[in-house]
Design a protein around this motif. Structure first.
Motif, PDB file in Angstrom:
ATOM      1  N   LEU A 107      45.196  40.751  46.379  1.00 19.59           N
ATOM      2  CA  LEU A 107      44.262  40.298  44.739  1.00 19.59           C
ATOM      3  C   LEU A 107      45.833  40.731  43.806  1.00 19.59           C
ATOM      4  O   LEU A 107      45.930  41.078  43.545  1.00 19.59           O
ATOM      5  N   LYS A 112      41.842  34.003  41.541  1.00 16.48           N
ATOM      6  CA  LYS A 112      40.554  34.501  41.471  1.00 16.48           C
ATOM      7  C   LYS A 112      39.700  35.022  41.102  1.00 16.48           C
ATOM      8  O   LYS A 112      39.547  33.663  42.326  1.00 16.48           O
ATOM      9  N   PRO A 140      36.006  36.274  49.127  1.00 16.61           N
ATOM     10  CA  PRO A 140      37.359  35.262  49.475  1.00 16.61           C
ATOM     11  C   PRO A 140      37.915  34.568  50.344  1.00 16.61           C
ATOM     12  O   PRO A 140      38.546  33.814  50.004  1.00 16.61           O
ATOM     13  N   ASN A 153      40.809  45.146  38.803  1.00 17.13           N
ATOM     14  CA  ASN A 153      41.009  44.127  39.296  1.00 17.13           C
ATOM     15  C   ASN A 153      40.258  43.518  38.303  1.00 17.13           C
ATOM     16  O   ASN A 153      39.919  42.661  37.190  1.00 17.13           O
ATOM     17  N   GLN A 206      41.439  39.823  37.361  1.00 16.95           N
ATOM     18  CA  GLN A 206      41.688  39.427  39.319  1.00 16.95           C
ATOM     19  C   GLN A 206      39.999  39.285  39.087  1.00 16.95           C
ATOM     20  O   GLN A 206      39.838  37.783  40.312  1.00 16.95           O
TER      21      GLN A 206
END
Length: 450
Positions: A173, A200, A208, A347, A352
């Motif tokens: 990522l 993101k 994901p 992140n 992110q």
């Protein structure tokens, strides 16, 4: 109510195990560092039971099962007699104090290795990463990923399960692109390059895989019932396992999704359901119960789950490992989870990953309940994941956590003198506020998921 009690019990058992492991790490090293341990408590609040060992340490199981602590002799907290001064934690060398404080998170990491090793010895079954579908105009679609692709490697690293694929996406990522090696439906090797520049995880609970547009292969749903929920409309109507749906109000049922849509649109409405049972058709009047759907609207609920078609040959893999290989794999997986946890913290800070993805006690309870329902292997995997997360979380440099204490002791090691009491006290207040804010935010996220 049954689900609530099941999740709550699973949560208490899981958290109790992990907290005991964490606090025992502190306890074990403190004893060996010559520190007097006054109390070892699992939980907070009113003690439910207590006992003492030969060295005078009090062991407590308390009413509120949301943590634990090890109380050590410390001149900063108690009046310590001169003859016991050498047993006080604050009088130990800084390296000894660092060892005692870091022992909790380290115990969680070692526990994860052992749990994962046990899981690998029992045997791990997983679906190989075959792509079932690709969402139009998604990152995966633009990379020309196709239904039937078998994902072999990501960024050059072999993957054997969808969990491996998910972890690979999360590890990369923030990067610009990710090369995916696949074997397509015609057995040809190809490279699909995912353009993840600017990608993101900015939606709550967005997986994901779904975010990049990959839908894992799953066998098709049949029209044969595999489960009937207790006290459901289906059970009250007399539906049975292995019944095959035939018609609803005289209209043939062609596929499961169309049937679900009709049921959801018929809350508290009497319907005539025809099923095939023992080579004959049975007509059963059924009235779907009403419940609130994910979008807040009312919808019908029958309480049945269909059987799946059989998995194609070669799509499911079960692996068993010997003791040594299991320990090595457990250590590798634990290290990967530690690295991934720190990556996710980074992140979250950089944006992110959305803070909407934070989970609190309710989310953990649901996860514990679900994992227990899936069997011992799933529960062991859950325990290892939460144990690593607990260890990593405690290493954060917040003064109320182990990481905050370590930060002060490392500064003391470098400066050759301790951080002032005033500075430490201020740090503890700020750290407590940050921790309370994070906990409240995570709880709000949990409530929004219910």
């Amino acid at each position: 109510m049954v689900d609530f009690l099941w999740n709550l019990t699973s949560f208490i058992v899981a958290l109790g195990i992990l907290v005991t492991v964490h606090e025992y790490g502190h306890f074990w090293v403190a004893r060996r560092a010559g520190v007097e341990v006054q109390r070892f408590s699992i939980g907070f609040g009113k003690p439910l039971c207590r006992w003492y060992d030969k060295q005078g340490t009090e062991y407590v199981i308390a009413m509120i099962p949301l943590g634990g602590y090890v109380k050590m002799l410390d001149e900063r907290v108690d009046d310590v007699p001169a003859e016991k001064s050498h047993l006080a934690f604050n009088n130990k060398p800084v390296l000894s104090r660092i060892a005692v404080v870091s022992a909790g998170p380290i115990a969680n990491f070692l526990f994860a290795i052992i749990v994962l090793a046990a899981m690998y010895m029992i045997g791990v079954q997983h679906a190989k990463p075959f792509v079932g579908d690709v969402q139009p105009n998604s990152i995966a679609a633009k990379a020309n990923m196709q239904s039937g692709d078998h994902i072999l490697t990501m960024a050059g690293k072999e993957v054997s399960s969808w969990q491996d694929v998910t972890f690979a996406l999360m590890r990369h990522l923030g990067e610009k692109r990710l090369e995916v090696k696949v074997q397509d439906a015609h057995q040809q090797i190809a490279i699909r390059t995912l353009d993840i520049n600017g990608w993101k995880l900015d939606k709550q609970d967005e997986a994901p895989l779904n975010a990049v547009g990959i839908v894992p292969f799953r066998p098709a749903l049949t029209l044969t019932l595999g489960h009937i929920a207790d006290d459901s409309a289906a059970q009250q109507a007399g539906l049975q396992i292995n019944d095959t749906l035939v018609a609803l109000d005289g209209e043939p049922i062609e596929d499961w999704q169309a049937f679900v849509q009709r049921i959801q649109a018929s809350a508290n409405t009497s319907l005539m359901l025809s099923v095939s049972r023992d080579d004959r058709v049975v007509d059963l009047p059924v009235t779907p119960q009403e419940r609130i759907g994910p979008n807040g609207a009312s919808q019908g609920f029958l309480g049945v789950i269909p059987l799946l078609e059989k998995w194609p040959d070669g799509y499911i893999e079960t692996r068993h490992y010997g003791p040594w290989d299991s320990m090595v794999l457990g250590a590798e997986k634990t290290f990967e989870l530690i690295r991934l946890s720190f990556d996710m913290i980074g992140n979250l800070i950089t944006g992110q990953v959305s803070v909407k993805n934070l989970s609190g006690p309710v989310g953990i309870a649901v996860g514990a309940g679900n994992s227990v329902s899936y069997g011992i292997v799933a529960f062991l995997s859950f325990l290892a994941l939460i144990s690593v997360n607990l260890g990593v979380f405690n290493l954060l440099p917040l003064p109320v956590l182990d990481g905050g204490h370590l930060m002060y002791y490392i500064i003391e090691l470098i400066r050759k003198k301790p951080v002032s009491e005033k500075t430490q006290e201020l740090g503890f207040k700020v750290g407590a506020l940050v921790l309370i804010a994070l906990t409240c935010f995570a709880l709000l996220n949990d409530v929004s998921r219910l």
